[in-house]
Design a protein around this motif. Structure first.
Motif, PDB file in Angstrom:
ATOM      1  N   GLY A 196      10.541  -3.307  -7.478  1.00  0.00           N
ATOM      2  CA  GLY A 196      11.142  -4.270  -6.541  1.00  0.00           C
ATOM      3  C   GLY A 196      10.427  -4.294  -5.210  1.00  0.00           C
ATOM      4  O   GLY A 196      11.014  -4.633  -4.178  1.00  0.00           O
ATOM      5  N   GLU A 197       9.154  -3.897  -5.218  1.00  0.00           N
ATOM      6  CA  GLU A 197       8.392  -3.848  -3.965  1.00  0.00           C
ATOM      7  C   GLU A 197       6.929  -4.148  -4.238  1.00  0.00           C
ATOM      8  O   GLU A 197       6.410  -3.829  -5.301  1.00  0.00           O
ATOM      9  CB  GLU A 197       8.420  -2.447  -3.307  1.00  0.00           C
ATOM     10  CG  GLU A 197       9.764  -1.801  -3.133  1.00  0.00           C
ATOM     11  CD  GLU A 197      10.226  -1.094  -4.416  1.00  0.00           C
ATOM     12  OE1 GLU A 197       9.406  -0.921  -5.335  1.00  0.00           O
ATOM     13  OE2 GLU A 197      11.401  -0.730  -4.486  1.00  0.00           O
ATOM     14  N   ASN A 198       6.264  -4.699  -3.254  1.00  0.00           N
ATOM     15  CA  ASN A 198       4.801  -4.798  -3.291  1.00  0.00           C
ATOM     16  C   ASN A 198       4.216  -3.514  -2.712  1.00  0.00           C
ATOM     17  O   ASN A 198       4.937  -2.690  -2.159  1.00  0.00           O
ATOM     18  CB  ASN A 198       4.331  -6.021  -2.481  1.00  0.00           C
ATOM     19  CG  ASN A 198       4.759  -7.325  -3.113  1.00  0.00           C
ATOM     20  OD1 ASN A 198       5.498  -8.108  -2.507  1.00  0.00           O
ATOM     21  ND2 ASN A 198       4.292  -7.568  -4.323  1.00  0.00           N
ATOM     22  N   ILE A 199       2.904  -3.382  -2.885  1.00  0.00           N
ATOM     23  CA  ILE A 199       2.269  -2.129  -2.480  1.00  0.00           C
ATOM     24  C   ILE A 199       1.019  -2.372  -1.635  1.00  0.00           C
ATOM     25  O   ILE A 199       0.301  -3.355  -1.860  1.00  0.00           O
ATOM     26  CB  ILE A 199       1.948  -1.294  -3.750  1.00  0.00           C
ATOM     27  CG1 ILE A 199       1.500   0.108  -3.385  1.00  0.00           C
ATOM     28  CG2 ILE A 199       0.920  -1.968  -4.642  1.00  0.00           C
ATOM     29  CD1 ILE A 199       1.522   1.073  -4.568  1.00  0.00           C
ATOM     30  N   ASN A 205      -8.930   3.081   7.176  1.00  0.00           N
ATOM     31  CA  ASN A 205      -8.330   2.099   8.086  1.00  0.00           C
ATOM     32  C   ASN A 205      -8.375   0.654   7.603  1.00  0.00           C
ATOM     33  O   ASN A 205      -8.177  -0.269   8.388  1.00  0.00           O
ATOM     34  CB  ASN A 205      -8.960   2.181   9.485  1.00  0.00           C
ATOM     35  CG  ASN A 205      -8.389   3.338  10.257  1.00  0.00           C
ATOM     36  OD1 ASN A 205      -7.183   3.618  10.183  1.00  0.00           O
ATOM     37  ND2 ASN A 205      -9.231   4.040  10.978  1.00  0.00           N
ATOM     38  N   VAL A 206      -8.678   0.451   6.321  1.00  0.00           N
ATOM     39  CA  VAL A 206      -8.608  -0.899   5.738  1.00  0.00           C
ATOM     40  C   VAL A 206      -7.401  -0.928   4.801  1.00  0.00           C
ATOM     41  O   VAL A 206      -7.145   0.048   4.084  1.00  0.00           O
ATOM     42  CB  VAL A 206      -9.906  -1.242   4.969  1.00  0.00           C
ATOM     43  CG1 VAL A 206      -9.798  -2.598   4.286  1.00  0.00           C
ATOM     44  CG2 VAL A 206     -11.107  -1.202   5.903  1.00  0.00           C
ATOM     45  N   LEU A 207      -6.663  -2.036   4.834  1.00  0.00           N
ATOM     46  CA  LEU A 207      -5.499  -2.171   3.947  1.00  0.00           C
ATOM     47  C   LEU A 207      -5.885  -2.990   2.721  1.00  0.00           C
ATOM     48  O   LEU A 207      -6.553  -4.019   2.846  1.00  0.00           O
ATOM     49  CB  LEU A 207      -4.349  -2.878   4.679  1.00  0.00           C
ATOM     50  CG  LEU A 207      -3.496  -1.989   5.582  1.00  0.00           C
ATOM     51  CD1 LEU A 207      -4.234  -1.638   6.853  1.00  0.00           C
ATOM     52  CD2 LEU A 207      -2.189  -2.681   5.905  1.00  0.00           C
ATOM     53  N   TYR A 208      -5.447  -2.525   1.573  1.00  0.00           N
ATOM     54  CA  TYR A 208      -5.697  -3.236   0.310  1.00  0.00           C
ATOM     55  C   TYR A 208      -4.360  -3.533  -0.351  1.00  0.00           C
ATOM     56  O   TYR A 208      -3.476  -2.672  -0.375  1.00  0.00           O
ATOM     57  CB  TYR A 208      -6.523  -2.359  -0.643  1.00  0.00           C
ATOM     58  CG  TYR A 208      -7.882  -1.979  -0.108  1.00  0.00           C
ATOM     59  CD1 TYR A 208      -9.004  -2.739  -0.432  1.00  0.00           C
ATOM     60  CD2 TYR A 208      -8.036  -0.862   0.722  1.00  0.00           C
ATOM     61  CE1 TYR A 208     -10.262  -2.379   0.055  1.00  0.00           C
ATOM     62  CE2 TYR A 208      -9.296  -0.514   1.213  1.00  0.00           C
ATOM     63  CZ  TYR A 208     -10.395  -1.276   0.878  1.00  0.00           C
ATOM     64  OH  TYR A 208     -11.638  -0.933   1.362  1.00  0.00           O
ATOM     65  N   THR A 209      -4.225  -4.731  -0.904  1.00  0.00           N
ATOM     66  CA  THR A 209      -3.014  -5.063  -1.670  1.00  0.00           C
ATOM     67  C   THR A 209      -3.413  -5.927  -2.861  1.00  0.00           C
ATOM     68  O   THR A 209      -4.337  -6.758  -2.748  1.00  0.00           O
ATOM     69  CB  THR A 209      -1.949  -5.737  -0.764  1.00  0.00           C
ATOM     70  OG1 THR A 209      -0.691  -5.735  -1.436  1.00  0.00           O
ATOM     71  CG2 THR A 209      -2.304  -7.164  -0.376  1.00  0.00           C
ATOM     72  N   PRO A 210      -2.763  -5.737  -4.006  1.00  0.00           N
ATOM     73  CA  PRO A 210      -3.149  -6.532  -5.185  1.00  0.00           C
ATOM     74  C   PRO A 210      -2.917  -8.033  -4.969  1.00  0.00           C
ATOM     75  O   PRO A 210      -1.994  -8.418  -4.239  1.00  0.00           O
ATOM     76  CB  PRO A 210      -2.225  -6.001  -6.288  1.00  0.00           C
ATOM     77  CG  PRO A 210      -1.802  -4.648  -5.817  1.00  0.00           C
ATOM     78  CD  PRO A 210      -1.743  -4.736  -4.325  1.00  0.00           C
ATOM     79  N   PRO A 211      -3.754  -8.853  -5.597  1.00  0.00           N
ATOM     80  CA  PRO A 211      -3.631 -10.311  -5.448  1.00  0.00           C
ATOM     81  C   PRO A 211      -2.465 -10.871  -6.270  1.00  0.00           C
ATOM     82  O   PRO A 211      -1.891 -10.167  -7.109  1.00  0.00           O
ATOM     83  CB  PRO A 211      -4.960 -10.826  -5.992  1.00  0.00           C
ATOM     84  CG  PRO A 211      -5.348  -9.812  -7.014  1.00  0.00           C
ATOM     85  CD  PRO A 211      -4.831  -8.484  -6.520  1.00  0.00           C
ATOM     86  N   ARG A 237      -7.346  -6.589   2.816  1.00  0.00           N
ATOM     87  CA  ARG A 237      -8.043  -7.205   1.669  1.00  0.00           C
ATOM     88  C   ARG A 237      -7.101  -7.325   0.491  1.00  0.00           C
ATOM     89  O   ARG A 237      -6.484  -6.338   0.068  1.00  0.00           O
ATOM     90  CB  ARG A 237      -9.233  -6.339   1.244  1.00  0.00           C
ATOM     91  CG  ARG A 237     -10.335  -6.330   2.264  1.00  0.00           C
ATOM     92  CD  ARG A 237     -11.588  -5.738   1.621  1.00  0.00           C
ATOM     93  NE  ARG A 237     -12.473  -5.272   2.681  1.00  0.00           N
ATOM     94  CZ  ARG A 237     -13.377  -4.304   2.547  1.00  0.00           C
ATOM     95  NH1 ARG A 237     -13.503  -3.690   1.378  1.00  0.00           N
ATOM     96  NH2 ARG A 237     -14.130  -3.944   3.537  1.00  0.00           N
ATOM     97  N   GLU A 238      -7.024  -8.562  -0.012  1.00  0.00           N
ATOM     98  CA  GLU A 238      -6.213  -8.827  -1.205  1.00  0.00           C
ATOM     99  C   GLU A 238      -7.173  -8.751  -2.374  1.00  0.00           C
ATOM    100  O   GLU A 238      -7.973  -9.676  -2.565  1.00  0.00           O
ATOM    101  CB  GLU A 238      -5.636 -10.229  -1.072  1.00  0.00           C
ATOM    102  CG  GLU A 238      -4.281 -10.370  -1.678  1.00  0.00           C
ATOM    103  CD  GLU A 238      -3.723 -11.755  -1.457  1.00  0.00           C
ATOM    104  OE1 GLU A 238      -3.711 -12.530  -2.424  1.00  0.00           O
ATOM    105  OE2 GLU A 238      -3.314 -12.053  -0.327  1.00  0.00           O
ATOM    106  N   GLU A 239      -7.158  -7.673  -3.109  1.00  0.00           N
ATOM    107  CA  GLU A 239      -8.106  -7.559  -4.219  1.00  0.00           C
ATOM    108  C   GLU A 239      -7.579  -6.622  -5.295  1.00  0.00           C
ATOM    109  O   GLU A 239      -6.663  -5.834  -5.071  1.00  0.00           O
ATOM    110  CB  GLU A 239      -9.485  -7.107  -3.710  1.00  0.00           C
ATOM    111  CG  GLU A 239      -9.493  -5.751  -3.052  1.00  0.00           C
ATOM    112  CD  GLU A 239     -10.858  -5.376  -2.477  1.00  0.00           C
ATOM    113  OE1 GLU A 239     -11.481  -6.223  -1.814  1.00  0.00           O
ATOM    114  OE2 GLU A 239     -11.285  -4.235  -2.696  1.00  0.00           O
ATOM    115  N   SER A 240      -8.175  -6.772  -6.458  1.00  0.00           N
ATOM    116  CA  SER A 240      -7.836  -5.968  -7.607  1.00  0.00           C
ATOM    117  C   SER A 240      -8.037  -4.487  -7.273  1.00  0.00           C
ATOM    118  O   SER A 240      -9.067  -4.123  -6.717  1.00  0.00           O
ATOM    119  CB  SER A 240      -8.796  -6.414  -8.708  1.00  0.00           C
ATOM    120  OG  SER A 240      -8.219  -6.211  -9.923  1.00  0.00           O
TER     121      SER A 240
END
Ligand code: PMP
Length: 308
Positions: A196-199, A205-211, A237-240
């Motif tokens: 029930g949450e995104n990650i 110091n770079v943020l990554y989250t799945p697309p 960055r929104e990436e795999s």
């Protein structure tokens, strides 16, 4: 914490909580034909305000559109009814649950395209979803043996009741293994999201989250935190993301309306960074909660004041 308040809104009427009833043969009960939202209101210095109210309402209508569920109210009616319900229940902080579902319309799987959905809005007090103290102390999570939905099975971009069967498998398994939450991979084996949450993962110091193509619900909190992190000067960055990135991250946090912003201190028993809330997570949390305390200026017009 039990969901309960004095009043609830059902099909256009505010009524005592107990009076909002559906038939046991409701289509949604048998086939999962429901869409919903999870929204929060916070007690700001200017009184209770619903956070990103139009965005949540739009997502409710988008989810309904995908499943061709007719909502017989306008977005403005839903939002005004929500504000009215918060006032009637005299709530300062609230979790708000609007839902549209196919009710007593017969058991034919293919609903009449003209069928009107039942619409409900509940608003009640609800604390931190992942437990008291989770926002500071963080939680331990595990990668789930269940994958998130494949994109050509059920669309994860719709917040539909049925999608939460997948979430129940993930959350239930996590609980049995002693974790606060499970992290699911998508069908390609890349990181997707929690039940029930995104990650978000922080490394150097770079943020990554799945697309959005990783079988996620594109969360409104995810969007908020992306904007706030960029304000703070971080690259997002929104990436795999591969599973092992979880073990090598400096920090990880999960986010959602109910869960808010929760640090992760271990994954599969492997310590994340220092094993406690990291500095980037803390800064982002502070800016997020600052929106409600007034310390972060609401430049985006995200707060919908209930009493104005
Ligand atoms: N993914 C799933 C599966 C969810 O249920 C939620 C909570 N609605 C989220 C992500 C986060 O979405 P939001 O930030 O819009 O609450």
């Amino acid at each position: 914490m039990a969901a309960k308040a004095e009043f609830i809104w059902f099909n256009g009427e505010i009524m005592p909580w107990e009076n909002a009833q559906v038939h046991v043969l409701s289509h949604a009960i048998h086939y999962g034909s429901s869409v919903f939202e999870g929204v929060r209101a916070y007690n700001t210095p200017k009184g209770p305000a619903v956070f990103r109210h139009p965005d949540h309402t739009k997502r409710l209508f988008d989810s309904a559109k995908i499943y061709r569920i007719n909502i017989n109210f306008s977005a403005d009616e839903i939002m005004e009814s929500t504000r009215e319900l918060i006032r009637r229940n005299d709530l300062k902080n609230a979790y708000i649950r609007p839902a549209a579902f196919l009710g007593d319309i017969g058991l034919g799987l293919r609903a009449n395209p003209e069928a009107k959905s039942d619409v409900v809005i509940a608003a009640f007090e609800w604390g931190s979803y992942l437990g008291e103290g989770s926002l500071e102390a963080g939680v331990d999570v595990g990668v789930s043996s269940w994958n998130r939905l494949a994109p050509n099975t059920m669309p994860t971009g719709a917040k539909a009741g049925g999608n939460y069967l997948s979430s129940q498998l993930i959350a239930g398994e996590a609980g049995r293994h002693g974790y606060a939450e499970g992290i699911a991979l998508d069908i390609h084996g890349q990181i997707s999201e929690g039940s029930g949450e995104n990650i978000f993962i922080v490394r150097n110091n770079v943020l990554y989250t799945p697309p959005t193509t990783a079988g996620i619900l594109p969360g409104i909190t995810r969007d908020t935190l992306t904007i706030l992190a960029k304000e703070l000067g971080y690259e997002v960055r929104e990436e795999s993301i591969a599973r092992e990135a979880l073990y090598l991250a400096d920090e990880i946090f999960m986010c959602g309306t109910a869960a808010e912003v929760v640090p992760i201190r271990s994954v599969d028993g492997i310590q994340v960074g220092e094993g406690k809330r990291g500095p980037v997570t803390e800064k982002i949390q502070k800016m997020y909660f600052g929106l409600f305390s007034g310390e972060t200026e609401d430049k985006w017009g995200w707060l919908d004041y209930v009493n104005s």
